[in-house]
Scaffold this motif. Structure first.
Motif, PDB file in Angstrom:
ATOM      1  N   ASP A  80      38.582  37.043  34.524  1.00  0.00           N
ATOM      2  CA  ASP A  80      38.255  38.027  33.497  1.00  0.00           C
ATOM      3  C   ASP A  80      37.437  37.372  32.365  1.00  0.00           C
ATOM      4  O   ASP A  80      36.393  37.884  31.956  1.00  0.00           O
ATOM      5  N   ALA A 100      39.623  38.403  25.305  1.00  0.00           N
ATOM      6  CA  ALA A 100      40.544  38.476  26.456  1.00  0.00           C
ATOM      7  C   ALA A 100      41.992  38.452  25.980  1.00  0.00           C
ATOM      8  O   ALA A 100      42.898  38.844  26.721  1.00  0.00           O
ATOM      9  N   ASP A 108      43.547  35.853  37.606  1.00  0.00           N
ATOM     10  CA  ASP A 108      42.845  37.071  37.190  1.00  0.00           C
ATOM     11  C   ASP A 108      42.338  36.941  35.763  1.00  0.00           C
ATOM     12  O   ASP A 108      41.230  37.377  35.436  1.00  0.00           O
ATOM     13  N   LYS A 109      43.161  36.364  34.900  1.00  0.00           N
ATOM     14  CA  LYS A 109      42.772  36.195  33.498  1.00  0.00           C
ATOM     15  C   LYS A 109      41.566  35.246  33.393  1.00  0.00           C
ATOM     16  O   LYS A 109      40.624  35.498  32.645  1.00  0.00           O
ATOM     17  N   ARG A 135      33.407  38.036  31.400  1.00  0.00           N
ATOM     18  CA  ARG A 135      32.921  38.410  30.057  1.00  0.00           C
ATOM     19  C   ARG A 135      31.812  37.457  29.615  1.00  0.00           C
ATOM     20  O   ARG A 135      30.799  37.869  29.046  1.00  0.00           O
TER      21      ARG A 135
END
Lengths: 322, 345
Positions: free
Chosen positions: A8, A51, A4-5, A12
């Motif tokens: 993410d 992040a 998920d990171k 961005r």
């Protein structure tokens, strides 16, 4: 790092890339007043750093600031409207590209003066410490700013006060049109941290995950009351200093074709994309769908900006003294 | 009512506001020790957190103040001398003064920059300049320059409570001056001047360090039967235009006295406004008394010759009463000889 990171961070970056590509087109078409400095090629830095931040953390940006706003969670519509100078923009048309801010997400402003934003981040860090929160402040700046007095004064001040500040030098190797090595006495900006007794970290600024790791370590240190860190993220400026620079440089050339080709190869978005596909993190069609959605949102932002009203001339006397 | 020095009044204002509001803090070089005594002793009450000694880094300290102000605090930044503001100019002009406007009203910048301004104590060129016109020319800064302990306390408290950036200038020559300061709480509004002495014949407008000279001149003039009205503007931006114009409407004569230099100085602005808006009331050309257009010399004799004196004000007032103006040709000659002086020929 969990999937998920990674997604993410990639999201961005892609948001920045698609927004900036559109801004470049609009500028070339003569649709935007003033001038713009695009963040293309440097996306991994803003995305990787932001992040690693919380929503209530602060960032202070530069003249090349669109990427920082987007990475911190900025709104396409209000950004694009500001670039058009419209009343619906982030600053009601009073700021423009170099002064976009979104205080609601801790984005304390882009800055038209090289190195001018660095002391503000120190103050935001001081404020967090004073109020007893564990917020941190990030100062983004370039290699050029590391030759300004504000950089040196700020590092020393933050270091002696052990403030929760992360100094992120986006070393894209050029201060406007002058190569760094011609005007900078050291090869690595990170070594300047030694002069202020704080850690100086070099990271590949085209590798978003490496940037994230470095930022996360610096943020943890800052939250823990251990003081500031200087991160030097080495990157490439894909485009020029400013859009439309060919016109005012009148044929002057300051970078070789080989160098430009190298910058294309080290595209942080491609690197990240390839890695995600190779790791089978995500299906290519899901990424395509993501890209499509973002491209669509950028197009909507352009439409929003176009249909937004210009500010009324009377607005010149608004947002003055309170 | 107790008599207190200017710096003691400053210290009282700081202590009261710091007690009242926990977001107010003091930051600057040697604020703990207090070079001008205006901050001395505050550390004992408020500690390291709220009385912060910094490196000699005016630019970073001025900018860190902005960063703190836009994130919820109310810093008072002590930069010691007015001339040290030059080192911090980028942060004060481009950040403190501009942030609210260029960000479309998203933030406010409640910050006070506090310094000693002007000359008069043989501090030499680098510590003796009247810097206020530079900041009067910056949009959205407020500029305050009180002339006595009572005003200093009431205006500093107002400056700290103001949500806009304020440059607070204490005249260097008046730091030791004593005056009545009431024990009870009071706050004076920014932007309001005061008639220090009423009069019908000529308006003398001043602020900060030149108020004593203007008052002294009015006494000399009174001996000769000339009743001067002396105004202390107290705040230079926003300034009390109405008070000045009303006075000129009454007296028909105007003298502007200010320590800063003649070209684009504070006196220039006041005079231009009077010429623009009260021309019909004027019985004679308005006069300016400014600091001489040279750097601040060290020798007490030379420095006195540079700073406007009571005698200069008396002469300027008399010029308005005679109503005569030097022929333009003479002015040209004066200008030519001035240029010869500057070029050393």
């Amino acid at each position: 790092m969990d999937n998920d990171k990674i997604l993410d961070i990639y999201t961005r970056m892609l948001r920045i890339r698609r927004f900036e590509e559109q801004v470049g087109i609009l500028f070339a078409q003569g649709q935007l007043p003033g001038f713009v400095h695009l963040y293309i090629g440097e996306e991994a830095i803003a995305a990787g750093v932001c992040a690693a931040l919380r929503d209530d953390d602060y960032i202070v940006s530069t003249h090349r600031g669109h990427g920082h706003v987007i990475a911190k969670g900025g709104d396409f519509n209000r950004m694009m409207a500001e670039l058009f100078g419209k009343a619906t923009g982030y600053c009601k048309g009073k700021g423009g590209s170099m002064h976009i801010a979104d205080f609601s997400i801790g984005m304390l402003g882009a800055c038209g003066i090289v190195g001018g934003g660095i002391p503000l981040a120190v103050g935001a860090g001081l404020s967090a410490a004073y109020r007893g929160t564990d917020q941190v402040a990030v100062s983004f700046f370039g290699d050029g700013a590391s030759n300004e007095g504000s950089f040196h004064e700020s590092l020393n001040l933050a270091a002696v006060m052990k403030l929760p500040v992360i100094f992120v030098c986006e070393n894209n190797r050029y201060g406007e049109f002058t190569p760094m090595e011609k005007v900078t006495a050291v090869r690595d900006i990170a070594v300047r941290a030694t002069g202020y007794g704080i850690p100086g970290v070099i990271v590949d600024g085209t590798d978003a995950l490496a940037v994230y790791d470095a930022a996360a370590a610096a943020v943890a240190r800052a939250r823990n009351g251990e003081g500031p860190t200087l991160i030097e993220a080495k990157t490439h400026r894909r485009g020029g200093h400013a859009e439309g620079e060919k016109a005012f440089l009148a044929g002057g050339v300051y970078r070789s074709q080989e160098e430009l080709a190298e910058a294309q190869l080290k595209d942080p978005l491609l690197i990240m994309h390839r890695r995600m596909v190779a790791m089978h993190l995500i299906a290519p069609d899901v990424l395509e769908e993501l890209d499509h959605r973002i491209t669509q949102a950028v197009a909507e932002a352009v439409a929003f900006a176009r249909r937004s009203p210009d500010p009324e001339p009377e607005a010149i006397y608004e947002d003055t003294w309170i | 009512m107790a008599k207190k020095t200017y710096v003691a009044a400053i210290k009282d204002a700081l202590a009261e506001e710091m007690r009242r509001d926990s977001s107010v803090f003091l930051i600057g070089e040697d604020v703990r020790l207090g070079v001008f005594a205006g901050t001395r002793g505050l550390h004992a009450e408020f500690g390291d957190r709220r009385v912060i000694d910094t490196p000699i880094s005016e630019l970073a300290v001025a900018g860190a103040g902005v960063g703190a102000a836009i994130t919820g605090l109310r810093p008072v930044v002590d930069l010691m001398f007015g001339t040290f503001l030059y080192l911090a100019l980028d942060q004060i002009v481009q950040q403190a003064a501009s942030a609210r406007y260029m960000f479309g009203g998203q933030t406010r910048v409640p910050i006070v920059y506090m310094v000693q301004n002007g000359g008069g104590i043989s501090a030499g060129a680098h510590h003796s300049q009247a810097v206020h016109p530079i900041f009067m020319n910056v949009p959205l800064l407020k500029v305050v320059m009180p002339s006595n302990p009572y005003d200093a306390k009431g205006l500093l408290k107002a400056a700290i409570r103001d949500d806009n950036p304020v440059i607070f200038l204490s005249p260097l020559s008046l730091t030791g001056v004593r005056g009545e300061v009431p024990d009870e709480e009071y706050v004076l509004p920014l932007g309001k001047g005061e008639i220090k002495r009423p009069g019908r014949d000529v308006t003398i407008c001043s602020a900060g360090a030149t108020v004593p000279a203007a008052l002294k001149a009015s006494q000399t003039l009174a001996v000769e039967g000339i009743e001067a009205e002396v105004i202390d503007l107290r705040t230079l931006k926003p300034w009390d235009e109405a008070l000045v114009l009303e006075s000129v409407a009454k007296t028909g004569r105007f003298v502007a006295v200010d320590e800063s230099k003649p070209i684009c100085g504070a006196a220039s602005e006041w005079t231009a406004t009077v010429a623009e808006k009260a021309f019909a009331y004027l019985k004679a050309p308005p006069q300016r008394v400014s600091g001489k257009d040279v750097a601040s010399p060290f020798s007490p004799v030379l420095e006195r010759a540079v700073i406007p004196s009571a005698d200069d004000v008396v002469m300027a007032a008399k010029r308005t009463l005679l109503g005569a103006q030097e022929p333009i040709a003479q002015s040209h000659e004066a200008r030519d000889s001035n240029q010869a002086l500057v070029h050393g020929s």
